[in-house]
Scaffold this motif. Structure first.
Motif, PDB file in Angstrom:
ATOM      1  N   GLN A 121     -12.344   7.476   3.755  1.00 36.66           N
ATOM      2  CA  GLN A 121     -10.918   7.160   3.629  1.00 36.66           C
ATOM      3  C   GLN A 121     -10.048   8.309   4.115  1.00 36.66           C
ATOM      4  O   GLN A 121      -9.058   8.098   4.815  1.00 36.66           O
ATOM      5  CB  GLN A 121     -10.590   6.831   2.167  1.00 36.66           C
ATOM      6  N   LYS A 166     -10.152   8.582   7.934  1.00 38.23           N
ATOM      7  CA  LYS A 166      -9.365   7.529   8.584  1.00 38.23           C
ATOM      8  C   LYS A 166      -7.867   7.785   8.453  1.00 38.23           C
ATOM      9  O   LYS A 166      -7.129   7.729   9.449  1.00 38.23           O
ATOM     10  CB  LYS A 166      -9.704   6.169   7.972  1.00 38.23           C
ATOM     11  N   ASP A 167      -7.420   8.063   7.205  1.00 41.69           N
ATOM     12  CA  ASP A 167      -5.982   8.142   6.924  1.00 41.69           C
ATOM     13  C   ASP A 167      -5.348   9.465   7.335  1.00 41.69           C
ATOM     14  O   ASP A 167      -4.186   9.478   7.785  1.00 41.69           O
ATOM     15  CB  ASP A 167      -5.727   7.916   5.433  1.00 41.69           C
ATOM     16  N   LYS A 215      -1.214  -2.017   2.848  1.00 44.17           N
ATOM     17  CA  LYS A 215      -2.191  -1.448   1.919  1.00 44.17           C
ATOM     18  C   LYS A 215      -2.159  -2.180   0.571  1.00 44.17           C
ATOM     19  O   LYS A 215      -3.200  -2.388  -0.054  1.00 44.17           O
ATOM     20  CB  LYS A 215      -1.936   0.052   1.730  1.00 44.17           C
ATOM     21  N   ASP A 263      -9.800  -0.864   1.512  1.00 45.27           N
ATOM     22  CA  ASP A 263      -9.092   0.390   1.755  1.00 45.27           C
ATOM     23  C   ASP A 263      -8.898   1.099   0.418  1.00 45.27           C
ATOM     24  O   ASP A 263      -7.809   1.104  -0.154  1.00 45.27           O
ATOM     25  CB  ASP A 263      -7.738   0.095   2.422  1.00 45.27           C
ATOM     26  N   HIS A 264      -9.966   1.718  -0.082  1.00 48.87           N
ATOM     27  CA  HIS A 264      -9.985   2.263  -1.436  1.00 48.87           C
ATOM     28  C   HIS A 264     -11.099   3.294  -1.526  1.00 48.87           C
ATOM     29  O   HIS A 264     -12.134   3.141  -0.879  1.00 48.87           O
ATOM     30  CB  HIS A 264     -10.246   1.124  -2.429  1.00 48.87           C
ATOM     31  N   VAL A 265     -10.903   4.352  -2.330  1.00 49.78           N
ATOM     32  CA  VAL A 265     -11.934   5.390  -2.423  1.00 49.78           C
ATOM     33  C   VAL A 265     -13.070   5.002  -3.364  1.00 49.78           C
ATOM     34  O   VAL A 265     -14.103   5.668  -3.397  1.00 49.78           O
ATOM     35  CB  VAL A 265     -11.341   6.750  -2.866  1.00 49.78           C
ATOM     36  N   LYS A 294     -17.414   7.579   0.263  1.00 51.03           N
ATOM     37  CA  LYS A 294     -16.266   6.676   0.418  1.00 51.03           C
ATOM     38  C   LYS A 294     -14.970   7.482   0.539  1.00 51.03           C
ATOM     39  O   LYS A 294     -14.089   7.138   1.340  1.00 51.03           O
ATOM     40  CB  LYS A 294     -16.185   5.725  -0.770  1.00 51.03           C
ATOM     41  N   ASN A 311       0.066   5.481   0.755  1.00 50.17           N
ATOM     42  CA  ASN A 311      -0.947   5.491  -0.308  1.00 50.17           C
ATOM     43  C   ASN A 311      -0.307   5.702  -1.672  1.00 50.17           C
ATOM     44  O   ASN A 311      -0.725   5.097  -2.665  1.00 50.17           O
ATOM     45  CB  ASN A 311      -1.975   6.584  -0.040  1.00 50.17           C
TER      46      ASN A 311
END
Length: 372
Positions: free
Chosen positions: A210, A213-214, A79, A111-113, A206, A237
């Motif tokens: 995320q 997914k996470d 990440k 990989d970010h909001v 977004k 994270n």
């Protein structure tokens, strides 16, 4: 805004000559970009994707502590790589010259909001244009901290060490908030603005992507390891956020780094803009591995001088840039990571307290600092 201007010894002609010398360094790197650079970023992307895939595979068995530790460590590194050396630099357009639609600032998602387009506006256009200008650079103090002794102190500032710590833990959400300029848009009338509402919806989409997914898909795939995988993802994270926050804090907040008033950039020339980047940034010294894990933002000075140059070239550029600092008798602020982190946090604590000896300000300057 220090009482003594560290650039006061430079004449206007010297500043413009400095700008021309820096332009020459940039032109030399641009002329030398080629297949070796392209191979570098493709290799990094491939390594990151393989590491993330293997780490998530290990987390399928995260019910067992050794698998949890190994998978969490690998996912944390993956990440960090995605955000720092890959995403941040691709979105700066550092690799657009390759004409590869898969590695281009207009198509890359990370990989970010924070949506890529909003981040590019607040970071590339605002932060890099108005570096360390109070009231113009949202990254300076993240909009929640007092960043200079000349700013009026309020009791709210006593809590800024806590605000900064919380921001570090949930840094990607903090970035999304000031990409939205959430503070000034909380007013009911502004919240109804169609442009703000559209940007807020994009952030919401977004975040949902995320989180799904996470915290839903990957934990569910782990079956009986659902809860350990959930915890592992949250930990990865958290590690990524704290690391990213620390690197950025070290780049613009340690003692010795200058901040600037809005009025100081009126009519700014190319040479003066370069000089502000030099005085408003700081580096982190260390090994090649450390530079890689910071996305080469350990070369923050060089990055701010040349934000669109490939990150793998900053180390060689730094030698020439440091020589110019010495030539023009300027302070090149750098140090190992622990030293820079301590310096930045010391400044956070120091500025959370009222000045012992308030400085005398002109009415115009007082008004500008309060507004900032």
């Amino acid at each position: 805004m220090t009482a003594i201007d560290p650039t006061a010894h430079l004449t206007a002609e010297q500043i413009e000559e400095l700008g021309r010398e820096l332009d020459a360094i940039r032109d030399e790197v641009i002329a030398g970009r080629g297949e070796k650079d392209a191979a570098y970023i493709r290799k990094v992307i491939s390594a990151q994707r393989k590491l993330e895939l293997v780490s998530r595979g290990v987390l399928l068995f995260s019910i067992f502590p050794p698998a949890w530790l190994l998978g969490t460590a690998g996912l944390s590194v993956a990440k960090i790589m995605d955000n720092m050396e890959i995403g941040h630099n691709i979105l700066h357009g550092q690799w657009d010259w390759m004409r590869d639609p898969k590695i281009h600032s207009t198509t890359w998602d990370w990989d970010h909001v924070s949506p890529a387009e909003q981040w590019k506006h607040s970071h590339n256009e605002l932060h890099h244009t108005y570096t360390n200008v109070i009231g113009k650079d949202n990254d300076l103090g993240y909009g929640i901290m007092r960043v200079d002794e000349d700013q009026k102190w309020h009791p709210f500032h006593l809590g800024q060490p806590l605000w900064n710590f919380l921001n570090a833990c949930f840094f990607e959400y903090g970035i999304a908030a000031y990409d939205l300029e959430l503070g000034k848009n909380l007013h009911k009338r502004r919240r109804k603005n169609p442009e703000f509402r559209a940007r807020a919806k994009a952030v919401g989409r977004k975040i949902r992507k995320q989180v799904l997914k996470d915290y839903v898909i990957h934990p569910l795939l782990s079956g009986p390891s659902f809860l350990p995988t959930l915890a592992a993802t949250f930990t990865a994270n958290l590690v990524r956020n704290i690391w990213t926050h620390s690197v950025i804090m070290c780049g613009h907040f340690p003692e010795g780094v200058q901040v600037f008033e809005r009025q100081s950039i009126k009519g700014e020339t190319r040479g003066q803009w370069y000089l502000r980047q030099m005085m408003g940034s700081a580096n982190i010294s260390g090994s090649k591995a450390m530079h890689f894990m910071t996305g080469n933002l350990s070369h923050q000075i060089e990055h701010h001088l040349f934000p669109d140059l490939p990150s793998n070239r900053y180390a060689e550029v730094a030698v020439k840039v440091r020589a110019l600092f010495e030539k023009y008798e300027l302070e090149y602020v750098t140090g190992p990571l622990p030293k820079q982190v301590f310096s930045a946090w010391h400044k956070v604590f120091r500025l959370s307290l009222p000045n012992k000896k308030p400085k005398v300000k002109t009415p115009d300057r007082e008004q500008e600092l309060v507004a900032a």
